[in-house]
Design a protein around this motif. Structure first.
Motif, PDB file in Angstrom:
ATOM      1  N   ASN A  43       0.825  -1.207   0.000  1.00 60.08           N
ATOM      2  CA  ASN A  43       0.000   0.000   0.000  1.00 60.08           C
ATOM      3  C   ASN A  43       0.861   1.261   0.000  1.00 60.08           C
ATOM      4  O   ASN A  43       0.572   2.230   0.676  1.00 60.08           O
ATOM      5  CB  ASN A  43      -0.975   0.005   1.174  1.00 60.08           C
ATOM      6  N   ALA A  44       1.952   1.206  -0.729  1.00 62.84           N
ATOM      7  CA  ALA A  44       2.881   2.333  -0.831  1.00 62.84           C
ATOM      8  C   ALA A  44       2.799   2.911  -2.240  1.00 62.84           C
ATOM      9  O   ALA A  44       3.690   2.739  -3.049  1.00 62.84           O
ATOM     10  CB  ALA A  44       4.299   1.872  -0.520  1.00 62.84           C
ATOM     11  N   CYS A  45       1.698   3.563  -2.529  1.00 62.71           N
ATOM     12  CA  CYS A  45       1.448   4.075  -3.873  1.00 62.71           C
ATOM     13  C   CYS A  45       1.758   5.568  -3.952  1.00 62.71           C
ATOM     14  O   CYS A  45       1.355   6.342  -3.087  1.00 62.71           O
ATOM     15  CB  CYS A  45      -0.010   3.864  -4.254  1.00 62.71           C
ATOM     16  N   VAL A  46       2.445   5.944  -4.996  1.00 60.79           N
ATOM     17  CA  VAL A  46       2.666   7.353  -5.273  1.00 60.79           C
ATOM     18  C   VAL A  46       2.179   7.661  -6.678  1.00 60.79           C
ATOM     19  O   VAL A  46       2.165   6.799  -7.550  1.00 60.79           O
ATOM     20  CB  VAL A  46       4.146   7.777  -5.118  1.00 60.79           C
ATOM     21  N   GLU A  47       1.759   8.905  -6.860  1.00 70.15           N
ATOM     22  CA  GLU A  47       1.366   9.393  -8.171  1.00 70.15           C
ATOM     23  C   GLU A  47       2.388  10.425  -8.619  1.00 70.15           C
ATOM     24  O   GLU A  47       2.951  11.154  -7.798  1.00 70.15           O
ATOM     25  CB  GLU A  47      -0.007  10.053  -8.107  1.00 70.15           C
ATOM     26  N   VAL A  48       2.594  10.465  -9.918  1.00 70.37           N
ATOM     27  CA  VAL A  48       3.539  11.402 -10.513  1.00 70.37           C
ATOM     28  C   VAL A  48       2.780  12.227 -11.547  1.00 70.37           C
ATOM     29  O   VAL A  48       1.994  11.692 -12.325  1.00 70.37           O
ATOM     30  CB  VAL A  48       4.709  10.636 -11.180  1.00 70.37           C
ATOM     31  N   GLY A  49       2.994  13.523 -11.520  1.00 67.22           N
ATOM     32  CA  GLY A  49       2.377  14.430 -12.482  1.00 67.22           C
ATOM     33  C   GLY A  49       3.425  15.365 -13.038  1.00 67.22           C
ATOM     34  O   GLY A  49       4.553  15.426 -12.544  1.00 67.22           O
ATOM     35  N   GLY A  50       3.081  16.100 -14.062  1.00 71.10           N
ATOM     36  CA  GLY A  50       4.066  16.960 -14.679  1.00 71.10           C
ATOM     37  C   GLY A  50       3.556  18.337 -15.023  1.00 71.10           C
ATOM     38  O   GLY A  50       2.359  18.594 -15.112  1.00 71.10           O
ATOM     39  N   SER A  51       4.499  19.210 -15.192  1.00 71.65           N
ATOM     40  CA  SER A  51       4.322  20.577 -15.652  1.00 71.65           C
ATOM     41  C   SER A  51       5.607  20.880 -16.404  1.00 71.65           C
ATOM     42  O   SER A  51       6.628  20.242 -16.127  1.00 71.65           O
ATOM     43  CB  SER A  51       4.139  21.488 -14.441  1.00 71.65           C
ATOM     44  N   PRO A  52       5.615  21.802 -17.346  1.00 70.26           N
ATOM     45  CA  PRO A  52       6.850  22.038 -18.097  1.00 70.26           C
ATOM     46  C   PRO A  52       8.076  22.228 -17.197  1.00 70.26           C
ATOM     47  O   PRO A  52       8.122  23.140 -16.382  1.00 70.26           O
ATOM     48  CB  PRO A  52       6.552  23.304 -18.897  1.00 70.26           C
ATOM     49  N   GLY A  53       9.016  21.282 -17.297  1.00 77.71           N
ATOM     50  CA  GLY A  53      10.262  21.351 -16.545  1.00 77.71           C
ATOM     51  C   GLY A  53      10.175  20.900 -15.103  1.00 77.71           C
ATOM     52  O   GLY A  53      11.165  20.956 -14.381  1.00 77.71           O
ATOM     53  N   LEU A  54       8.985  20.465 -14.654  1.00 76.37           N
ATOM     54  CA  LEU A  54       8.793  20.082 -13.264  1.00 76.37           C
ATOM     55  C   LEU A  54       8.108  18.728 -13.171  1.00 76.37           C
ATOM     56  O   LEU A  54       7.378  18.320 -14.069  1.00 76.37           O
ATOM     57  CB  LEU A  54       7.927  21.112 -12.534  1.00 76.37           C
ATOM     58  N   VAL A  55       8.320  18.043 -12.050  1.00 76.59           N
ATOM     59  CA  VAL A  55       7.646  16.785 -11.754  1.00 76.59           C
ATOM     60  C   VAL A  55       7.069  16.888 -10.348  1.00 76.59           C
ATOM     61  O   VAL A  55       7.744  17.333  -9.428  1.00 76.59           O
ATOM     62  CB  VAL A  55       8.621  15.586 -11.844  1.00 76.59           C
ATOM     63  N   ASP A  67       1.125  11.312  -2.569  1.00 77.57           N
ATOM     64  CA  ASP A  67       0.735  10.032  -1.983  1.00 77.57           C
ATOM     65  C   ASP A  67      -0.715   9.729  -2.350  1.00 77.57           C
ATOM     66  O   ASP A  67      -1.602  10.542  -2.096  1.00 77.57           O
ATOM     67  CB  ASP A  67       0.893  10.121  -0.468  1.00 77.57           C
ATOM     68  N   THR A  68      -0.982   8.555  -2.907  1.00 79.01           N
ATOM     69  CA  THR A  68      -2.345   8.203  -3.286  1.00 79.01           C
ATOM     70  C   THR A  68      -3.259   8.044  -2.079  1.00 79.01           C
ATOM     71  O   THR A  68      -4.462   8.232  -2.193  1.00 79.01           O
ATOM     72  CB  THR A  68      -2.392   6.902  -4.114  1.00 79.01           C
ATOM     73  N   LYS A  69      -2.709   7.707  -0.919  1.00 75.67           N
ATOM     74  CA  LYS A  69      -3.527   7.518   0.282  1.00 75.67           C
ATOM     75  C   LYS A  69      -4.149   8.827   0.755  1.00 75.67           C
ATOM     76  O   LYS A  69      -5.073   8.819   1.553  1.00 75.67           O
ATOM     77  CB  LYS A  69      -2.708   6.894   1.404  1.00 75.67           C
ATOM     78  N   GLN A  70      -3.672   9.953   0.263  1.00 73.69           N
ATOM     79  CA  GLN A  70      -4.207  11.246   0.674  1.00 73.69           C
ATOM     80  C   GLN A  70      -5.201  11.797  -0.342  1.00 73.69           C
ATOM     81  O   GLN A  70      -5.538  12.967  -0.325  1.00 73.69           O
ATOM     82  CB  GLN A  70      -3.066  12.229   0.887  1.00 73.69           C
ATOM     83  N   GLY A  71      -5.695  10.938  -1.215  1.00 75.34           N
ATOM     84  CA  GLY A  71      -6.609  11.363  -2.261  1.00 75.34           C
ATOM     85  C   GLY A  71      -7.914  11.963  -1.768  1.00 75.34           C
ATOM     86  O   GLY A  71      -8.560  12.717  -2.483  1.00 75.34           O
ATOM     87  N   ALA A  72      -8.309  11.632  -0.551  1.00 76.89           N
ATOM     88  CA  ALA A  72      -9.556  12.172  -0.006  1.00 76.89           C
ATOM     89  C   ALA A  72      -9.403  13.604   0.506  1.00 76.89           C
ATOM     90  O   ALA A  72     -10.400  14.286   0.741  1.00 76.89           O
ATOM     91  CB  ALA A  72     -10.061  11.283   1.120  1.00 76.89           C
ATOM     92  N   LEU A  73      -8.173  14.060   0.670  1.00 76.17           N
ATOM     93  CA  LEU A  73      -7.948  15.427   1.139  1.00 76.17           C
ATOM     94  C   LEU A  73      -8.291  16.427   0.046  1.00 76.17           C
ATOM     95  O   LEU A  73      -8.108  16.147  -1.136  1.00 76.17           O
ATOM     96  CB  LEU A  73      -6.480  15.636   1.528  1.00 76.17           C
ATOM     97  N   PRO A  74      -8.768  17.614   0.419  1.00 78.89           N
ATOM     98  CA  PRO A  74      -8.984  18.654  -0.588  1.00 78.89           C
ATOM     99  C   PRO A  74      -7.640  19.024  -1.242  1.00 78.89           C
ATOM    100  O   PRO A  74      -6.603  19.027  -0.583  1.00 78.89           O
ATOM    101  CB  PRO A  74      -9.530  19.830   0.213  1.00 78.89           C
ATOM    102  N   ASP A  75      -7.671  19.317  -2.524  1.00 79.07           N
ATOM    103  CA  ASP A  75      -6.426  19.626  -3.243  1.00 79.07           C
ATOM    104  C   ASP A  75      -5.606  20.719  -2.573  1.00 79.07           C
ATOM    105  O   ASP A  75      -4.377  20.648  -2.527  1.00 79.07           O
ATOM    106  CB  ASP A  75      -6.719  20.032  -4.686  1.00 79.07           C
ATOM    107  N   GLU A  76      -6.277  21.731  -2.025  1.00 77.54           N
ATOM    108  CA  GLU A  76      -5.521  22.845  -1.439  1.00 77.54           C
ATOM    109  C   GLU A  76      -4.734  22.445  -0.195  1.00 77.54           C
ATOM    110  O   GLU A  76      -3.821  23.159   0.216  1.00 77.54           O
ATOM    111  CB  GLU A  76      -6.424  24.043  -1.140  1.00 77.54           C
TER     112      GLU A  76
END
Length: 68
Positions: free
Chosen positions: A22-34, A38-47
């Motif tokens: 249960n050690a899942c991470v998500e990776v996302g991108g933006s120009p020049g950044l990564v 943590d997927t376990k925190q998906g229920a938290l509000p984005d902010e």
């Protein structure tokens, strides 16, 4: 003001995730950044959901150091 959650796109679970631990991470991108979150925190509000943001070169160096 734009948040990291709005700037980062294409969030996906890392192929290096350990499902059985249960050690899942998500990776996302933006120009020049990564972004890494943590997927376990998906229920938290984005902010309030923490994201580790690295320059793309630093993320590549981290993966090299960890042995991909």
């Amino acid at each position: 003001m734009t948040t990291w959650h709005e700037r980062m796109t294409d969030w996906h679970k890392s192929t290096y995730t350990h499902w059985e631990e249960n050690a899942c991470v998500e990776v996302g991108g933006s120009p020049g950044l990564v972004g890494i979150r943590d997927t376990k925190q998906g229920a938290l509000p984005d902010e309030t959901r923490p994201i580790l943001v690295l320059p793309a070169e630093s993320f590549a160096a981290l993966l090299d150091h960890l042995g991909r």
